[in-house]
Scaffold this motif. Sequence first.
Motif, PDB file in Angstrom:
ATOM      1  N   ARG A   1       0.853  -1.179   0.000  1.00  0.00           N
ATOM      2  CA  ARG A   1       0.000   0.000   0.000  1.00  0.00           C
ATOM      3  C   ARG A   1       0.899   1.244   0.000  1.00  0.00           C
ATOM      4  O   ARG A   1       1.614   1.463  -0.957  1.00  0.00           O
ATOM      5  CB  ARG A   1      -0.935  -0.015   1.220  1.00  0.00           C
ATOM      6  CG  ARG A   1      -1.873  -1.234   1.247  1.00  0.00           C
ATOM      7  CD  ARG A   1      -2.795  -1.265   0.022  1.00  0.00           C
ATOM      8  NE  ARG A   1      -4.009  -2.015   0.220  1.00  0.00           N
ATOM      9  CZ  ARG A   1      -4.176  -3.316  -0.022  1.00  0.00           C
ATOM     10  NH1 ARG A   1      -3.165  -4.046  -0.452  1.00  0.00           N
ATOM     11  NH2 ARG A   1      -5.332  -3.905   0.171  1.00  0.00           N
ATOM     12  N   ASP A   2       0.939   1.976   1.064  1.00  0.00           N
ATOM     13  CA  ASP A   2       1.701   3.237   1.023  1.00  0.00           C
ATOM     14  C   ASP A   2       3.212   3.038   1.192  1.00  0.00           C
ATOM     15  O   ASP A   2       3.994   3.866   0.761  1.00  0.00           O
ATOM     16  CB  ASP A   2       1.170   4.206   2.086  1.00  0.00           C
ATOM     17  CG  ASP A   2       1.216   3.597   3.475  1.00  0.00           C
ATOM     18  OD1 ASP A   2       1.097   2.351   3.577  1.00  0.00           O
ATOM     19  OD2 ASP A   2       1.381   4.345   4.453  1.00  0.00           O
ATOM     20  N   LYS A   3       3.597   1.924   1.823  1.00  0.00           N
ATOM     21  CA  LYS A   3       5.029   1.705   2.036  1.00  0.00           C
ATOM     22  C   LYS A   3       5.448   0.337   1.507  1.00  0.00           C
ATOM     23  O   LYS A   3       4.683  -0.617   1.579  1.00  0.00           O
ATOM     24  CB  LYS A   3       5.350   1.722   3.544  1.00  0.00           C
ATOM     25  CG  LYS A   3       5.411   3.091   4.167  1.00  0.00           C
ATOM     26  CD  LYS A   3       6.416   3.159   5.321  1.00  0.00           C
ATOM     27  CE  LYS A   3       6.119   2.251   6.492  1.00  0.00           C
ATOM     28  NZ  LYS A   3       7.034   2.516   7.628  1.00  0.00           N
ATOM     29  N   VAL A   4       6.681   0.259   1.007  1.00  0.00           N
ATOM     30  CA  VAL A   4       7.286  -1.047   0.774  1.00  0.00           C
ATOM     31  C   VAL A   4       8.113  -1.379   2.004  1.00  0.00           C
ATOM     32  O   VAL A   4       8.804  -0.515   2.560  1.00  0.00           O
ATOM     33  CB  VAL A   4       8.164  -1.083  -0.491  1.00  0.00           C
ATOM     34  CG1 VAL A   4       7.302  -1.040  -1.739  1.00  0.00           C
ATOM     35  CG2 VAL A   4       9.180   0.042  -0.502  1.00  0.00           C
ATOM     36  N   LEU A   5       8.031  -2.628   2.435  1.00  0.00           N
ATOM     37  CA  LEU A   5       8.658  -3.003   3.699  1.00  0.00           C
ATOM     38  C   LEU A   5       9.844  -3.944   3.531  1.00  0.00           C
ATOM     39  O   LEU A   5      10.485  -4.316   4.513  1.00  0.00           O
ATOM     40  CB  LEU A   5       7.618  -3.638   4.619  1.00  0.00           C
ATOM     41  CG  LEU A   5       6.512  -2.677   5.068  1.00  0.00           C
ATOM     42  CD1 LEU A   5       5.429  -3.429   5.829  1.00  0.00           C
ATOM     43  CD2 LEU A   5       7.072  -1.557   5.924  1.00  0.00           C
TER      44      LEU A   5
END
Lengths: 293, 86, 750
Positions: free
Chosen positions: C105-109
């Motif tokens: 979603r908003d971040k790649v982890l």
Amino acid sequence: MTVSRFYSPQSIAEATAILRQQSGCQVLAGGTDLLVQMRNGVKQPEYIVDIKEIPGIRDVTLTNQGLTLGAAAPAQSVTERPDIAAAYPGLVEAIDMIGSTQIQGRCSVGGNLCNASPAADTVPALIAVGAVCHVVGGEGVRQVRVEDFNTGPGENCLKRDELLISLFIPRPGVGSADAYLRFTPRTEMDIAVVGAGVSLSLDPMGTVSAARVAIGAAAPTALLVEEAAAAIIGTTLEESALAALAAAAGAAASPISDKRGSAGYRTKVVGVMARRAAQIACDRAQQRQRRAH
Amino acid sequence: MPTVVLTGDLRRYTGLGEQGQIEEVQVQALNYRAVRRELQAMFPLLEDAVLDKYGVAIDGVMVQTPLLETLEPDSELVFIAKIAAG
Amino acid sequence: MRDAVTNRFKVIGTRSVRPDGIEKVTGQANYGADYSLPGMLWAKVLRSPHAHARITSIDLSAALAMPGVHAAITSDVFPDLKAGMEDSGEGEVDFHDLSCNVMARDKVLYHGHAVAAVAATSERIAEQALAAIKVDYEVLPHVVDIGVAMAADAPVLHQDMFTVGLAEPAAAPSNIASRSEISQGDLAAGFAQADIIVERSYRIPTAHQGYIEPHACVVSVNQDGQVDIWASSQGHFMVRDYTSKVLGVAVGSIKVTPAEIGGGFGGKTTVYLEPVAAALSARSGRPVKMVMTREEVFRATGPAAAGIVNVRIGARDDGKLTAMDSEVILDAGAYKGSPAATGARCMYAPYNCDNRRTVALDVVTNTAKTAAYRAPGAPQAHLGVECVLNEIADSLDIDPIDLRLLNAVDEGDRAFFGAKYRAIGLKQTLEAAKAHPNYHRPLANGQGRGVAVGFWFNFGLQSSATINVHEGGTVAVITGNPDIGGSRASMALMAAEALGVPLETIKPHIADTESVGYNDLTGGSRTTFASGWAVINAAEKIVESCRQRAAALWEVDVETVSWADGAAVCAGHDPLTLAQLAAKADVTGGPLTASASLNAKGAGPGFAVSLCDVSVDRDTGKVDIISFTALQDVGKAIHPGYVEGQMEGGAVQGIGWALNEEYIFDSQGRLENPGFLDYRMPVASDLPMIDTVIIECPNPGHPYGVRGVGEPPICAPMPAVTTAVNHAIGAHLTTLPLTPERVLAALDSL
């Protein structure tokens, strides 16, 4: 991104002409390095020049003078020959370490050399047995010692229009033999953390009269280590001589640290491989002497 | 009377002893539904949402369908944190 | 007791030919990547080049404009799911996290986290289209090491994650997802009673299951919204249910047909590709195929958790354990849910001790979300306890097997995790290890021996089976668990046993999600136990129906009809075989068929013992395994050959994890060895023949005495190998893997 043309020259002259005329060419022999490099984007050649159709380039010939390996001869055509293994056991051991059975049906010793990986198994073994490269280009023919062939990781001395045609390895004498050892955490399907090739000659008294020691994966290119050879010439490979050989091999090393091993570990273990290879080569040379008598 | 064994973090909801200690309590109930009712009367913080996070073993056997099980007077019912499998 | 059970059986316990063997050895069996449909597109996933970054924008327009590209998506197409754990049968799943792992979603982890996907007419065009997608990232500080991730100043992955399970509610977000503790007795008093206390801290690397088949699927969504999936997984019902959640589509609209599976080991207990392929198929109106590369498998699918295991154990001079205290910290990867608490419950399970505590910490890092791997959490936890027990045995000069026998649990003892044991075979397995010739082989200089015990709960859960008897007497046995370890053979053997018919007449099948009742996935060592039980129950229904039909044909009371050797028998009548009864099915009540479903209780715990001898090259640090013996209580071996296969495989995977396998990250948090060249699983020539010893202490909770088999074998090898190496070199190595470099450094520092 995509290869626009695939050439299959039928002669050395045709091949060198293509290399001269077109920039962006990549020579293809077995392709076991090149295809992987193209697939993962490391190399993106515009033209491929497949040299396998050149007459004689896949030939393997053993005479009383020595062994001639065509640059595109598959490894299998060497490893399946007991006469070659009898003459150059260390070199054949090194060739037999490349990849898997399937890979060995395609890959060539010439390609392994030209790919110029610092960790290539055949290169220290070739240096140890004094192999010479036969190179042909637009300006003619030249001979290059294997230890002078590669100039850095992935780089060799070939000019744009030059082609490695074959390798020649002189036949060892009665009291001579070679050996190659590499260190890998696994027994196979692995890449050398370090490697060492040794060839040596014994005089009738069992003293080392000549030696060549080469190390791999321990510097940007495989190295001929003359100090290591000097440490055992004139000895019977007693412990002090082997220790001096190992120390010289380690001193010559200038490895990198990477996922396969730290510089410190490589420096230490390259000496271990060199001394063990020297011992094996010596045992083989003694066996040959005994058989000759 | 059946025995109920509360393990692990359930201690947090019972207020008994130190956190994490295994605790045993006696209940009158002879089926799982009644066990829960009795436990919740004793420890109001042991809500359904808390107990649902635990697996149940009755007399040493992990049971997936405790609602269908009956208890003997000497039965032992253990709440065990759920585990993941490979 | 053991012989009585063994002798009950006619076909169970034989080494029968595998029903699916010919298809597999001739290459005809269809695995995930073998399926194709007319008009099919190929899809590829764009993956994050960063370990931790905020996605500021994604522009698909250039990719969509390319000829041959039919659809491109980001996570926008997936519904936002509510956070929170839900029970999925095999354990709990947070579908919000699962959806975010399928596509960021908003971040790649983590490096490799899916960001977007493209479907095109060829793989090549799809790959080229990925290069045309423009993603802007704001790169964030990352953390890939659990030790570092727990520090107060570590980069925080999830601002909304507050440690659960603390005495006081957490004040600030943290990478520690949860803390759980179990204790009993009085630790301080226990350590006060000890004559010897050993304390060590172990580090275990991330390891991948290394299944040979990469994840693959074909998905077709038609105009009605019906979703058809062909996929390789450990459970097609799981694929259906998880895909339903991620897509926001009803379960009833999805049908999953299982492909053959080329290994899973726990790694195929979740979905990565199927929801993506479904979304692309819905947008393009064409079937979509996805096949991961090996590099994607390493970077983006769930490996086993890295761990830090701290153990402190006290014992009296006679070897009796007085206190055990430990901390199990496991790496969940990018989203919470490591098996730390599970491992913590396994590590003390083999032993009695009055005073003990475990603390389990679940920690997130900027690495791929971990998945199950054979007995998840247990190998890491056992490493600590078993190695420390061996050190205690050395110090007290007690044989390490005797030390374990002295403290071993037995029937009636309360397990550390709470329940009381019914019949278990731990002591029998330890005695067999002690008597084994490999335990008495003299060791040469430079060699060392290690012993360890492993434990796994084993699972039951939900299974269904249907049996159809054909005219002619052949029997179709239909179940719904992908066959990973030879379960078709086990199902056929159990059906033949229950029906009393020749094994050759049984045809086992694995049906799609519409054609057989629900089955939890193939995992937890549950399939032979629970699905086998469903097969036995269905077979018994067939027998019952046959007796009634025979009674009707003979005009006798059904109570006078018995069933023996596959035939109805009644005094004064010629027996009626199953084939004969099937031929008369039309006039005796219609087709001869039966189904059974259950939620199986009574799974019997499994214990395993590993004996390992190693030889260490003192100049290079290289460890060679010279002998390895795997012993295990399996309850009842339905097919001993496949049981031995499970034991050998677990041993080899444990050896690999102990010696060479590990994820190596660079300074940017990128995995440096996403391939089998540098992710060094053992090859055949690295290993001796693994010796196996099957112990059969029947599980009282199963009609045939079966216990789960697949998971205990990986629990004990790591501590056995580690102890053997430490004995060989006289050191106390505690950081795995025991690479040549690490061993040589230890030798140099002695």
